[in-house]
Scaffold this active site. Structure first.
Site, PDB file in Angstrom:
ATOM      1  N   GLU A  86       0.797  -1.214   0.000  1.00 10.13           N
ATOM      2  CA  GLU A  86       0.000   0.000   0.000  1.00 10.13           C
ATOM      3  C   GLU A  86       0.839   1.277   0.000  1.00 10.13           C
ATOM      4  O   GLU A  86       0.419   2.287  -0.557  1.00 10.13           O
ATOM      5  CB  GLU A  86      -0.944   0.020   1.219  1.00 10.13           C
ATOM      6  CG  GLU A  86      -2.071  -0.992   1.150  1.00 10.13           C
ATOM      7  CD  GLU A  86      -3.095  -0.656   0.082  1.00 10.13           C
ATOM      8  OE1 GLU A  86      -3.426   0.535  -0.079  1.00 10.13           O
ATOM      9  OE2 GLU A  86      -3.556  -1.590  -0.605  1.00 10.13           O
TER      10      GLU A  86
ATOM     11  N   SER B  57     -46.422 -33.996  23.968  1.00  6.94           N
ATOM     12  CA  SER B  57     -46.389 -34.800  25.191  1.00  6.94           C
ATOM     13  C   SER B  57     -45.223 -34.472  26.106  1.00  6.94           C
ATOM     14  O   SER B  57     -45.208 -34.910  27.261  1.00  6.94           O
ATOM     15  CB  SER B  57     -46.349 -36.289  24.832  1.00  6.94           C
ATOM     16  OG  SER B  57     -47.564 -36.677  24.222  1.00  6.94           O
TER      17      SER B  57
END
Length: 732
Positions: A163, A429
Site C-alpha cells: 500500500e 407430550s
C-alpha cells in the site's frame, strides 16, 4: 554585421519635437510611430544608425526615417528567456496563492486543528467460552484492538509493502507516489491507481466520508499532515491496522484474522498476512470466503512486493506461495453465533453503557457446542429429507441452569433466527410431566392407577398415538408410554389452571392457555424454557433460571459484572421429585425413549409430538446434564411422521453419548426410592391377550396382570408396541 545591425545600444521611444517645430520645444508629440515600437527599426532602419548615435537625443536627420537602435541577437534571446522565467515565477506565485486559498477554504470546512482528535473506535464485545477461548466477536468492528507489538513483524509490513512502501520516509503525502500514480493512470488510459498513503487512508477512515472528489482528497491530505504531526509512524500504522475495513463486517486486523482464519492476528502465517494485506484494496471482491482464487492471486502480489522491498527473503516467499492461505471452514455457519446472539440479548441486563472493549465469559463448552452442532446437522443431513424436517434446535445445560451448548438452527449462515430461544412451538407430550407433577402434589404416586380409555371433553375426544387403549394402568406406565387419555384425565382432575401454575412455577414464561388440551402440550413454548423447567427434576427440586454469562470485564481486566447465586428456590418437594424421576426413568426402560438409553447412567426424560407431526421433541437428563431437542419446519408444515421417539431421540443419544463420556455417573435425585424393581417391570410388560407380538411369533398370549382387580381387554402390550415401532419406525 556589415550593415551595422545590432551595433548600437538599444533605442528607446524618441519624444523630440519633429523638424519644422523646433521652435516649439515645450510641445511634445507623444504619439508612437511604427519605428518607436519594439523591433520597429529592424525592417526599415538600416541606415542612419551611426548618425543617430552621433546626434544622441537630437532626433533623426532631416528626411530620414525615425528608428530605434536594434538589439543584439544574443541579448534578444536572453530577454525572451528571462520573460519566460518571469512569467513562470508569476504564474507559480499565483498558483501557490490559489492553492493556499483552496487549502485554506477546505481546511475551514474541517474542525479547528486544536479541537481535532481521533474518534474513539466503537467498542468490541469479545464473547468467550468457559475455557477462555473466543466464541465470537460482537459490536460494530468485529474484533478487539491489538497493539502493533503483539503482531508478527511480517503482518504490518505486508500492508506497508503493497500500500505505501515509502511510508516511513514521507510526511503524510507522497509526491513520488502521486506522480507515479498519475503516470500509470495516463499510460493505462483510465484511473488505475491512487496515490494515497497509509496516513491518507487512515485520515479518510477516521474523519471523512467515502465520497470520491477533489475536495475530499484535499481534506484527506490536510488531515494526513495533522496525523503525521500528532503521532509517530508506528502509532499511525497501529491505528490503521485497527481501523481499516476487511469486508464481512470486520474492521481491524484482529477481526479479519478471526473472521477469515479463525485465529487471532498474532497467530497468522506469512501467507495469511499477505492475504490480509491484499484485502484492503477491494474487501468485497477479494474476500477469501467469497473469491478465494482472486484473494490468493492478490496475496501473491503482496508477497512479491514484500520481497522486492526486502521485508522477506525469497525462500520465505516461495514457501508462502507454495502453501497459500485458505479461509477456515465453519460448519453450519458457526453455531457459536447463536450463543453470541443470546449474550447480546441479555448483556444490557448486566452492564450499562460502555465505551471501551469488553470481554464476556460464558458457560458454553466448546467441545459440547461442537458435538451438539455435529449431532444435529448430521441427523438432518441424513434423514431430514426423508422425514421432511428442515430445522432443529438444541439446548443443553447443567442442572443449575448453566448453558453448555446451544444450537439455534441448522445453519447460522443461512438463517440467524434462534429457534432455541425465540421460536415458540407446541411441546406436545413433553409437556405432560407438569400435569403429572400437579397430580403427584395432590396425592398421586407412580403406582396410582388410571384408566386408559376413550375420553371426551365437550366435542373434543383425544386419542392415543397408537389409537389403542391399555385399560387400567399405573401413572408410571402411562407416562412412559405417553398415553394421552390418562394425561387428559389427570389434567381434568387437578384442573387446567393448576397445570398452568405448575409449569410456570418451574420456569415456563410463555403464555399458557388453561384449557383441557393443555395436558397434551398445545400451548406454545421455547426449547430454552422447556429445558430450564426440566432442570428442576434433575437438580432435586430447585427452580432454574437458564444463564449463559458468568462475568463481564473491560479490556484491562476491570470486573463489571459477576453472576451471583440465584434461582427460583425450591419449586418441587424432594419426595415429588423422586416420584417424577422414577416415572420419567421408565421412559428409557419400557417407554418411548427406550432406544436412547446410555448404559451405566440413570436417565429420565419425555418425548413429544404435536398435532399432525408438526413438531418433534425430546427432553432428557442425567444427574449432571439436561438436554432438549426440537425438530420441525419454520412454516409449521407437517413432517412425515417425525416424532419425539425417532429423530430427536437419536440426536439426543448421539450428543449425550459424547457429553457424558468419561464422567462418573450421577444418580437422579430420589430415583432409587421410587425405582420400579426389574422383575415387576417385566411382569407388567408381558403381552396382553391376543397381543400382536404373540400373533406374529405364533405364541399363545397370556393374560396380562392388572394392578387393580378390575380386568378388561387391552390394546397392544408394551412389547407389541416396541415391535411395531421397530417395524414401522413409529413411536413418540
Amino acid at each position: 554585421m556589415a550593415n551595422g545591425r545590432g551595433r548600437a545600444d538599444r533605442g528607446e521611444p524618441n519624444f523630440d519635437v519633429p523638424e519644422g517645430r523646433a521652435a516649439d520645444r515645450g510641445s511634445l508629440d507623444l504619439r508612437l510611430s511604427r519605428d518607436d515600437r519594439a523591433g520597429g527599426g529592424v525592417a526599415g532602419g538600416r541606415r542612419g544608425t551611426d548618425e543617430g548615435a552621433k546626434r544622441g537625443n537630437a532626433g533623426p536627420a532631416k528626411g530620414s526615417r525615425r528608428s530605434v537602435a536594434k538589439k543584439k541577437p544574443g541579448r534578444r534571446r536572453g530577454s525572451f528567456l528571462g520573460r519566460l522565467v518571469y512569467a513562470g515565477i508569476v504564474l507559480g506565485l499565483w498558483a501557490i496563492i490559489g492553492l493556499a486559498g483552496l487549502i485554506a477554504y477546505h481546511a475551514s470546512q474541517l474542525p479547528p486543528i486544536d479541537q481535532l482528535a481521533v474518534p474513539k473506535r466503537p467498542p468490541n464485545i469479545a464473547i468467550l467460552a468457559s475455557d477462555g477461548s473466543l466464541l465470537a466477536n460482537r459490536g460494530e468492528t468485529g474484533g478487539r484492538v491489538v497493539g502493533i507489538k503483539e503482531l508478527p513483524p511480517y503482518l504490518p509490513r505486508a500492508f506497508v509493502a503493497i500500500e505505501d512502501r515509502r511510508f516511513y520516509g514521507h510526511f503524510g503525502v507522497d509526491p513520488v507516489g502521486i506522480a507515479r500514480a498519475i503516470g500509470q493512470n495516463l499510460t493505462r488510459r483510465g484511473v488505475a491507481q491512487g496515490g494515497s498513503t497509509l496516513t491518507q487512508q487512515l485520515a479518510k477512515n477516521l474523519f471523512l466520508t467515502p465520497e470520491r472528489s477533489a475536495s475530499r482528497k484535499i481534506q484527506e491530505a490536510i488531515l494526513a499532515l495533522w496525523l503525521e504531526h500528532k503521532y509517530t509512524k508506528d502509532e499511525i500504522l497501529e491505528l490503521y491496522l485497527n481501523r481499516v475495513y476487511f469486508g464481512a463486517g470486520a474492521y481491524g486486523v484482529e477481526a479479519a484474522a478471526q473472521r477469515y482464519f479463525g485465529k487471532p492476528a498474532k497467530n497468522v502465517s506469512l501467507a495469511e498476512a499477505a492475504m490480509l494485506g491484499g484485502l484492503v484494496q477491494a474487501p468485497s471482491r477479494l474476500a477469501p470466503n467469497r473469491n478465494l482464487p482472486a484473494a490468493q492471486a492478490r496475496a501473491a502480489q503482496v508477497l512479491a512486493a514484500m520481497q522486492d522491498v526486502g521485508f522477506i527473503q525469497a525462500q520465505d516467499a516461495k514457501v508462502a506461495l507454495a502453501q497459500p492461505a485458505r479461509p477456515a471452514s465453519s460448519r453450519g455457519g458457526g453455531s457459536a453465533n447463536y450463543v453470541a446472539d443470546l449474550v447480546m440479548d441479555v448483556l444490557d441486563d448486566f452492564v450499562g453503557k460502555f465505551e471501551a472493549d469488553i470481554t464476556v465469559q460464558t458457560t458454553v463448552d466448546t467441545g459440547l457446542q461442537a458435538a451438539a452442532e455435529k449431532a444435529l446437522v448430521d441427523e438432518l443431513n441424513a434423514k431430514g429429507g426423508r422425514y421432511n424436517v428442515g430445522q432443529g434446535a438444541l439446548v443443553s445445560m447443567r442442572p443449575d441452569g448453566a448453558i453448555r451448548a446451544l444450537i439455534g438452527g441448522r445453519d447460522y449462515a443461512q438463517s440467524q433466527f434462534n429457534r432455541a430461544t425465540t421460536a415458540k412451538r407446541q411441546p406436545g407430550s413433553s409437556f405432560k410431566p407438569f400435569v403429572y407433577l400437579a397430580a403427584v402434589e395432590r396425592g398421586a404416586t407412580p403406582d396410582t392407577v388410571r384408566e386408559d380409555a376413550p375420553v371426551r371433553i365437550g366435542n373434543w375426544q383425544p386419542e392415543n398415538y397408537s389409537h389403542q387403549y391399555e385399560g387400567a394402568v399405573t401413572l408410571r406406565t402411562a407416562l412412559a408410554l405417553s398415553l394421552n387419555t390418562v394425561a387428559v384425565r389427570l389434567g381434568q382432575e387437578v384442573g387446567p389452571k393448576a397445570v398452568v401454575q405448575t409449569a410456570q412455577r418451574l420456569g415456563i414464561t410463555s403464555a399458557l392457555q388453561a384449557n383441557g388440551s393443555i395436558a397434551l402440550g398445545t400451548s406454545e413454548v421455547t426449547p430454552l424454557e422447556m429445558v430450564g423447567a426440566y432442570g428442576a427434576f434433575a437438580n432435586g427440586g430447585t427452580g432454574v433460571i437458564p444463564y449463559v454469562v458468568t462475568t463481564v470485564k473491560t479490556g484491562g481486566g476491570k470486573l463489571l459484572y459477576k453472576r451471583g447465586e440465584g434461582g427460583l428456590g425450591r419449586v418441587i418437594d424432594a419426595n415429588a421429585v423422586g416420584m417424577m424421576n422414577a416415572m420419567m426413568h421408565e421412559t428409557f426402560v419400557i417407554g418411548t425413549a427406550k432406544k436412547g438409553d446410555i448404559p451405566g447412567w440413570d436417565l429420565a426424560g419425555k418425548t413429544g409430538t404435536s398435532q399432525d407431526f408438526r413438531d418433534a421433541w425430546f427432553i432428557g437428563y442425567s444427574g449432571s446434564l439436561v438436554t432438549g431437542i426440537w425438530l420441525g419446519n419454520d412454516d409449521g408444515e407437517p413432517t412425515k411422521k417425525a416424532s419425539g421417539g425417532n429423530l430427536p431421540l437419536e440426536i439426543w443419544k448421539t450428543y449425550m453419548g459424547v457429553a457424558l463420556k468419561g464422567q462418573t455417573p450421577v444418580p437422579l435425585p430420589g430415583l432409587n426410592r421410587w425405582r420400579k424393581a426389574p422383575e415387576t417391570t417385566a411382569s407388567v410388560a408381558s403381552a396382553s391377550p391376543g397381543g400382536l407380538l404373540g400373533q406374529l411369533l405364533g405364541e399363545p398370549a397370556a393374560p396380562a396382570p392388572r394392578p387393580q382387580p378390575e380386568r378388561r381387554p387391552s390394546g397392544p402390550s408394551r412389547d407389541d408396541r416396541n415391535f411395531i415401532e421397530k417395524l414401522f419406525g413409529l413411536g413418540e
